[in-house]
Design a protein around this motif. Sequence first.
Motif, PDB file in Angstrom:
ATOM      1  N   LEU A  98       0.826  -1.236   0.087  1.00 58.87           N
ATOM      2  CA  LEU A  98      -0.020  -0.158  -0.199  1.00 58.87           C
ATOM      3  C   LEU A  98       0.836   1.296  -0.010  1.00 58.87           C
ATOM      4  O   LEU A  98       0.564   2.192  -0.677  1.00 58.87           O
ATOM      5  N   SER A  99       2.012   1.087   0.871  1.00 62.57           N
ATOM      6  CA  SER A  99       2.904   2.284   0.783  1.00 62.57           C
ATOM      7  C   SER A  99       3.474   2.817  -0.444  1.00 62.57           C
ATOM      8  O   SER A  99       3.371   3.892  -0.851  1.00 62.57           O
ATOM      9  N   HIS A 100       3.923   1.286  -1.105  1.00 61.60           N
ATOM     10  CA  HIS A 100       4.790   1.813  -2.353  1.00 61.60           C
ATOM     11  C   HIS A 100       3.664   2.386  -3.450  1.00 61.60           C
ATOM     12  O   HIS A 100       3.894   3.163  -4.098  1.00 61.60           O
ATOM     13  N   TRP A 101       2.605   1.709  -3.392  1.00 63.85           N
ATOM     14  CA  TRP A 101       1.376   2.318  -4.706  1.00 63.85           C
ATOM     15  C   TRP A 101       0.985   3.488  -4.237  1.00 63.85           C
ATOM     16  O   TRP A 101       0.847   4.516  -5.185  1.00 63.85           O
ATOM     17  N   VAL A 102       0.854   4.195  -2.948  1.00 64.30           N
ATOM     18  CA  VAL A 102       0.546   5.550  -2.470  1.00 64.30           C
ATOM     19  C   VAL A 102       1.826   6.366  -3.099  1.00 64.30           C
ATOM     20  O   VAL A 102       1.800   7.571  -3.604  1.00 64.30           O
ATOM     21  N   ALA A 103       3.024   5.982  -2.687  1.00 65.88           N
ATOM     22  CA  ALA A 103       4.281   6.782  -2.950  1.00 65.88           C
ATOM     23  C   ALA A 103       4.477   7.016  -4.425  1.00 65.88           C
ATOM     24  O   ALA A 103       4.787   8.113  -4.831  1.00 65.88           O
ATOM     25  N   SER A 104       4.369   5.846  -5.218  1.00 66.29           N
ATOM     26  CA  SER A 104       4.539   5.867  -6.798  1.00 66.29           C
ATOM     27  C   SER A 104       3.270   6.199  -7.370  1.00 66.29           C
ATOM     28  O   SER A 104       3.258   6.139  -8.835  1.00 66.29           O
ATOM     29  N   ARG A 105       2.410   6.720  -6.703  1.00 62.71           N
ATOM     30  CA  ARG A 105       1.052   7.541  -7.301  1.00 62.71           C
ATOM     31  C   ARG A 105       0.267   6.548  -8.257  1.00 62.71           C
ATOM     32  O   ARG A 105      -0.568   6.884  -9.069  1.00 62.71           O
ATOM     33  N   GLN A 106       0.415   5.135  -7.809  1.00 69.14           N
ATOM     34  CA  GLN A 106      -0.535   4.090  -8.375  1.00 69.14           C
ATOM     35  C   GLN A 106      -1.802   4.164  -8.101  1.00 69.14           C
ATOM     36  O   GLN A 106      -2.869   3.791  -8.911  1.00 69.14           O
ATOM     37  N   ILE A 107      -2.109   4.400  -6.817  1.00 73.46           N
ATOM     38  CA  ILE A 107      -3.328   4.808  -6.196  1.00 73.46           C
ATOM     39  C   ILE A 107      -3.198   5.886  -5.401  1.00 73.46           C
ATOM     40  O   ILE A 107      -2.245   6.304  -4.685  1.00 73.46           O
ATOM     41  N   THR A 108      -4.395   6.678  -5.227  1.00 74.00           N
ATOM     42  CA  THR A 108      -4.389   7.960  -4.445  1.00 74.00           C
ATOM     43  C   THR A 108      -4.782   7.458  -2.757  1.00 74.00           C
ATOM     44  O   THR A 108      -5.309   6.367  -2.653  1.00 74.00           O
ATOM     45  N   SER A 109      -4.608   8.295  -1.948  1.00 81.07           N
ATOM     46  CA  SER A 109      -5.049   7.946  -0.674  1.00 81.07           C
ATOM     47  C   SER A 109      -6.570   8.203  -0.515  1.00 81.07           C
ATOM     48  O   SER A 109      -7.054   7.287   0.194  1.00 81.07           O
ATOM     49  N   ARG A 110      -7.246   8.891  -1.230  1.00 89.27           N
ATOM     50  CA  ARG A 110      -8.745   8.939  -1.279  1.00 89.27           C
ATOM     51  C   ARG A 110      -8.897   7.747  -1.803  1.00 89.27           C
ATOM     52  O   ARG A 110     -10.068   7.329  -1.312  1.00 89.27           O
ATOM     53  N   ARG A 111      -8.533   7.358  -2.888  1.00 87.82           N
ATOM     54  CA  ARG A 111      -9.125   6.150  -3.654  1.00 87.82           C
ATOM     55  C   ARG A 111      -8.947   5.045  -2.394  1.00 87.82           C
ATOM     56  O   ARG A 111     -10.032   4.318  -2.384  1.00 87.82           O
ATOM     57  N   LEU A 112      -7.784   4.770  -1.868  1.00 90.84           N
ATOM     58  CA  LEU A 112      -7.820   3.851  -0.907  1.00 90.84           C
ATOM     59  C   LEU A 112      -8.784   4.057   0.170  1.00 90.84           C
ATOM     60  O   LEU A 112      -9.206   3.090   0.717  1.00 90.84           O
ATOM     61  N   THR A 113      -8.958   5.069   0.734  1.00 88.85           N
ATOM     62  CA  THR A 113      -9.870   5.519   1.977  1.00 88.85           C
ATOM     63  C   THR A 113     -11.169   5.088   1.538  1.00 88.85           C
ATOM     64  O   THR A 113     -11.997   4.469   2.205  1.00 88.85           O
ATOM     65  N   GLU A 114     -11.648   5.402   0.076  1.00 89.17           N
ATOM     66  CA  GLU A 114     -12.977   5.070  -0.284  1.00 89.17           C
ATOM     67  C   GLU A 114     -12.952   3.473  -0.391  1.00 89.17           C
ATOM     68  O   GLU A 114     -14.262   3.097  -0.222  1.00 89.17           O
ATOM     69  N   ILE A 115     -11.930   2.952  -0.641  1.00 88.27           N
ATOM     70  CA  ILE A 115     -12.300   1.180  -0.728  1.00 88.27           C
ATOM     71  C   ILE A 115     -12.630   0.842   0.716  1.00 88.27           C
ATOM     72  O   ILE A 115     -13.585   0.144   0.931  1.00 88.27           O
TER      73      ILE A 115
END
Length: 549
Positions: A98-115
Amino acid sequence: MTEPFTASDIAAAEKLMGVTYTPAERDQMLSNLEGQLLSAQARRGVVLDNATPMACRFDPRLPSFTMPHGLDDLRLSQRPLDLPDNDEDIAFAPLTALSHWVASRQITSRRLTEIYLARIEKLNPKLECYATVTADVALSEADAMDNLTRAGVSLGPLHGIPYGLKDLFDTKGITTGWGAEPFQNRVPGSDAAVTRKMRAAGAVLLGKTTLGALAYNDLWYGGWTRNPWNLNEGSSGSSAGSASATAAGLCGFSIGTETLGSITSPSQRCGTTGLRPTFGRVSRTGAMALCWSLDKVGPICRSVEDTGLVLAALNGHDAKDRGSIAAPFVFDARRSIDGMVLGYLPEAFEEGATDVDRAALVAARGLGITVKEVTLEDLPYGALMNVLYAEAAAAFEELTLTDADDTLKWQEEGAWPNTMRKARFLSAVDHVNLDRLRYRVMQAVGEMMEGVDALIGPFMTGPMLVASNFTGHPCLHLRAGFEQIATRSAASLGAGKLTTGEAEGERTFRVPQGISLWGQLFDEGPLLNLGMALEQALDVASERPGFPQ
């Protein structure tokens, strides 16, 4: 007091205290017992709120102790995964991913939070693992993290990761009800130290996870928190909601606390990975106090490495917590376990141990390290429980003296109200000598741990659950396998009352079973390295609960 004491009163009290006096000795006491009671009543007239600490402080360090590290150092494994297309796969991913995906902008924190918020909306009614969901706060914090990410700023490995916070940590303006009816409308005016640390690390608050009332069990004022692997039973406690939510993929990770089993027990029940750090490593300022000399704060995750990632953010001395100890946290996830020594108590793997427990010991022997028997001095470890009962009764004295404890839903023999009432009859002299016994236990466990990097053992069998909590040693509890067993608690006021074995003709469920590792004081790194190796060898950590997702 309206009537004077009589010799018969003293004789009756002797039965409760386990002592015997002569008639002459009783007569001699009659002239000055009243003054003793008046002093106690005068002290009770001073209101001591839950945030008032004890003057005495517990320190787990024996005189010969040397802090093992000088500076903090966190090094994570380099195993980036591709972002899945499926939301459920994202929700259950390890923090490192999760940390890698957020840092590399593969997913936003908002999208992850919505999930996670969508999963909470769907599954929390079944699990009752969140007391309060802070959706607006979460989305606002997620947006703030995304803005920082776009600006090239990272607050660390937890940047943008949604989490659940046990509802005994103060959150300014957000209900913090301690799971108990007398406090269910309590709204603090400031944040706990842990709340502030998580915000500083960039973690996103999804909500407050449930705890059994006053940090015991899984029954709270709003319901009964379930085990995702068997919705007919509780998730155990007291970090009931933290373990349930993490196991069900309703957060990236969660924060729990342990006084005696409250991280390890729900992790055992729900199949999560719980890390109870060394006593004093993590600040408890702004957290509900149950037992000042025992309370500890730690992460509940879905993998071993993740717990180290969270502990690095939690670690740090706090002068406002009288039990806080400045201690660097060092963990290199890539460190080899070659040359490490793992101890075990043979008796812990005998009566009461499961096949999963014994298989975990076999797996540990297969890691290529030295696994050897150790011994622990025969002491009455269970007697130390009276320390816990006395501190808990003191922390919530007002509930007992005002009868507000009658409002608590769980009123059975083993529940807090009854335990706290009984604690009024504990002897102060015995309490002082229990503290001296505790020092003997510290010495005994210290001697046992000489020459080993860690100890392995079942969660409940053997003395280590009690002994290690009273000595302050860290414990890592991880999933080791599965058992097919009957429901262990019923959905009633008696939630948490265990049944043993499988009743004839009763339905059984496939549920997780864990194993514990105990490490050296303030040296959780090797403990996590061994845990990672064992986790890989056992290969059961990634399985998810089977209830409808």
